[in-house]
Design an enzyme around this catalytic site. Sequence first.
Site, PDB file in Angstrom:
ATOM      1  N   CYS A 209      10.445  -4.323   5.576  1.00 46.42           N
ATOM      2  CA  CYS A 209       9.299  -4.857   6.300  1.00 46.42           C
ATOM      3  C   CYS A 209       8.378  -3.732   6.778  1.00 46.42           C
ATOM      4  O   CYS A 209       8.828  -2.758   7.376  1.00 46.42           O
ATOM      5  CB  CYS A 209       9.786  -5.679   7.486  1.00 46.42           C
ATOM      6  N   CYS A 212       8.703  -3.830  10.832  1.00 43.76           N
ATOM      7  CA  CYS A 212       9.912  -3.547  11.607  1.00 43.76           C
ATOM      8  C   CYS A 212      11.036  -2.930  10.779  1.00 43.76           C
ATOM      9  O   CYS A 212      12.113  -2.671  11.305  1.00 43.76           O
ATOM     10  CB  CYS A 212      10.402  -4.815  12.294  1.00 43.76           C
ATOM     11  N   CYS A 231      10.161 -11.563   6.369  1.00 37.43           N
ATOM     12  CA  CYS A 231      11.028 -10.678   7.136  1.00 37.43           C
ATOM     13  C   CYS A 231      11.837 -11.528   8.112  1.00 37.43           C
ATOM     14  O   CYS A 231      11.271 -12.202   8.967  1.00 37.43           O
ATOM     15  CB  CYS A 231      10.195  -9.645   7.887  1.00 37.43           C
ATOM     16  N   CYS A 234      11.116  -9.965  12.130  1.00 33.10           N
ATOM     17  CA  CYS A 234       9.888 -10.123  12.918  1.00 33.10           C
ATOM     18  C   CYS A 234       9.049 -11.316  12.448  1.00 33.10           C
ATOM     19  O   CYS A 234       8.062 -11.669  13.077  1.00 33.10           O
ATOM     20  CB  CYS A 234       9.051  -8.850  12.885  1.00 33.10           C
ATOM     21  N   ASP A 363       4.289  15.590 -12.889  1.00 28.83           N
ATOM     22  CA  ASP A 363       5.704  15.321 -12.705  1.00 28.83           C
ATOM     23  C   ASP A 363       6.104  14.088 -13.526  1.00 28.83           C
ATOM     24  O   ASP A 363       5.605  12.992 -13.283  1.00 28.83           O
ATOM     25  CB  ASP A 363       5.938  15.070 -11.204  1.00 28.83           C
TER      26      ASP A 363
HETATM   27 ZN   LIG Z   1       9.660  -7.400  10.085  1.00 23.45          ZN
END
Ligand SMILES: [Zn+2]
Length: 456
Positions: A209, A212, A231, A234, A363
Site C-alpha cells: 500500500c 501504509c 488495502c 487503511c 544496466d
Molecule cells: Zn493501506
Amino acid sequence: MKVRAFTAITACKFTRWFLRVIGRGATQMPGRVATKIYPDILGYLAKDVRTVVVTGTNGKTTTARMISKTLSDCGVSFLANKSGANLLNGITAEFIANCTPTGKPKKEAALIESDEAAFKKVGKYVDPELVLVTNVFRDQLDRYGEVTHTLNNIKIGIENSPHATVCLNADCSLTASLAEEVDNKIIFYGVNEPIYKKRVKEESDAPYCIHCKYEYEYEYITYGHLGKYHCPHCGYSRPDPEVAASKVIVSDAEHSEIEIDAAGEKFKALINLPGGYNIYNGVSAVTVAYALGLDLKKAVSALSSFECGFGRMEKFMIGKAETRMILIKNPAGCNQVLNFLSNVNEKSIFAVCLNDNYADGRDISWIWDVDFEVLAEMADKLEYICVSGIRAYEIGMRFKYAGIDPDKIKVFKDYDKLLDAISEQDMPVYIMPTYTAMMDLRALVSKRFGYKNFWE
Ligand SMILES: [Zn+2]
C-alpha cells in the site's frame, strides 16, 4: 511579435528543412536551435492551442497514436510529436513546424507524448487541457530506479497543469493515488475483469500500500500490479472507473474485442492490435475522447481501424515471414509481451535484440526480472529463438538459464544475417528489440524490404 521568437522560429524551420534535404531524420536539433535563441519559445507558441499530454511508463506511444486516430476521425486539427521525440526540443520543433512564420498556430490542438521526467518541465511551458497517465512501472531508465520518484515527477507535472482534467488508470495503485495529491478534476478509467487466461509470473512493482505499506489484496489482476486492489489495513482501494472495459470478450493474436462502458453508455469495441495491455491503451484513448466531449461512437470505431505504431506490434513481411516488431524496454513491458506470446497458438519464431546504449538503459540486469521461463514452458510452439544486439550473448545466457533448449537458441551478431534467416521462414516471427536495436533494425527493414522510415 517578439523579434527573438521570430528568429527562433525561422532558425528552427530552416534547420528542419536542411536536415531533411541532407536526408537526416533528426528530431532534436531544430528544437534545440530554437530554445537556444528563445528559451520560452514553446510557451509563446502553445498559449492558444488546446493541449493533451500523454505520460506514464508504458503504452504512451501506442495510446498517443490511438488518440491521434480518434482526433482525426472526429475532425479535430492537431499537431503531435509522433516521431517519438518526446523531450522538450522535439515538442518545440513540432509546434514550430505547425505555426506560421510569425508564430500563429495552424492547428487547434496539440497531442504531446512526454516521458515522466520531461512532463515535469512541459507543464511549465504549456497549459494542458487534459493529462492522461497510462501507468507507473519500474523502468531501468529511471536513474533512481524508484517508482515513487517517477510518481513524484508526474505529480509535479500535474501541479504545473492546474487547468487540466486528469485521466488516471484506476487499476494502477500508484497512478490512482495521484488523485489525492492534486486539485484537478479527475476521470478514472480501467479494466473491470481479468484479461488473460494464462499469465506469466511477474514481480509486482507495487505490492504494498502506497499509504501504509500493508500488502494489497486483489480481487483480480490484469497484469503486473494492475487490477482490482484494496488495502486491508487503511482501506485504500481501486476507485470505480468512469470509463472502463466492462467486458473482455476476445483477446487473441490479432486483436481484442471488448465492451466499453463510458458513464453508463455501452459500446462494442474492436482493438486492431493484439496484447492485453493494448486494451488499456484503447480504453484510455476513449477516456480522452470522453473527457474532451468528442463523439464516442467515432472514438470507439477509431480503435478498429487503428494501425500499429513504429515498432509497437508493427507488422511487416520479411521475405515469406509475417513479422511483428515489439519494442521491449523494462521488465513489466517485456512480461506483457510474453503474456501475449504465451497466448499465441501457432508455432512461431522469436528474436530478442538486446542493446545497452544510453537510450536502452546501460544496466541490462532487468532481463533477470523477466519471466522468460514461460518460453521454456511453451517449447512445443517455439520453433527457435534468435538473439542479437550488443548483448546477444547475455540474453542467450538468460534463455539458457530459463530452461530453453540450447539447440533452439541461435546467435546473430549481424542484423543483416538475422533478417536473412527470418526471410526464409514461413511461420510467424516476433522480434523484440530494445530501443536502439529497434531503431537500427527498423532502418534496415525499411532499406531492404521497402517500408517507410518513421519521419516520412
Ligand atoms: Zn493501506
